[in-house]
Design an enzyme around this catalytic site. Sequence first.
Site, PDB file in Angstrom:
ATOM      1  N   ASP A 143     -21.001  39.895  -1.113  1.00 10.76           N
ATOM      2  CA  ASP A 143     -20.516  38.708  -0.405  1.00 10.76           C
ATOM      3  C   ASP A 143     -20.582  38.997   1.091  1.00 10.76           C
ATOM      4  OD1 ASP A 143     -19.988  37.291  -2.724  1.00 10.76           O
ATOM      5  OD2 ASP A 143     -17.923  38.004  -2.862  1.00 10.76           O
ATOM      6  N   ASP A 157     -22.497  31.791  -4.803  1.00 13.75           N
ATOM      7  CA  ASP A 157     -21.197  31.132  -4.948  1.00 13.75           C
ATOM      8  C   ASP A 157     -21.271  29.674  -4.489  1.00 13.75           C
ATOM      9  OD1 ASP A 157     -20.144  33.513  -5.834  1.00 13.75           O
ATOM     10  OD2 ASP A 157     -19.399  34.106  -3.865  1.00 13.75           O
TER      11      ASP A 157
END
Length: 200
Positions: A143, A157
């Site tokens: 991330d 995501d």
Amino acid sequence: MDPTPETPAGPAPGARPNSDAGRAPLRMPMLILVAAAVLILDLVTKIAVVHYLDPFRPVRVIGDVVTLKLIRNPGAAFSMATGMTWLLTLVAIAVVVGVIKIGRTLRSAWWALGLGLVLGGALGNLIDRLFRAPGPLQGHVVDFVSVGWWPVFNVADSGIVCGAILLVALTLFGINPDGTRGHGDEGAAATTDQPTEKES
């Protein structure tokens, strides 16, 4: 005597017309194209971030509101369920299989877009869980996008969340995966197929 002209053969009595005639085309190619675009963008950005971004030196994009910072996430989207990595991997596999199964009969372009976003995002994070450290089914997802108080996320995501929101909206507005709206057509077809009392 002139021969009697032949009349073209029509459908057999009681035969139903082809239900696919006049319907929208199947949207599986569109679904695959959208999923591939999301997956490629996710993989490219993750490779670039891992190569160029120092985990201890976030990069400011818009002041302190939007920053790029590398983290390894063992949980689900937005760092949820961090202690269930192996289960999340199995769930991601089930999502991929389910989306592909639905996509085989898909005729709505909007549903193809939504499912394509979900499929591309699921595949992007699934690849991390299968091939990144610490090992298969336990891999940590990369991330890197931080926006204000929102948990750090990635392209995959975003695809999953945007696709899910679109699918919920389509369901609320009565747009079905086969391109029809609501249940009126199905009910009318069912009524037409039933013989009346006079016919019986």
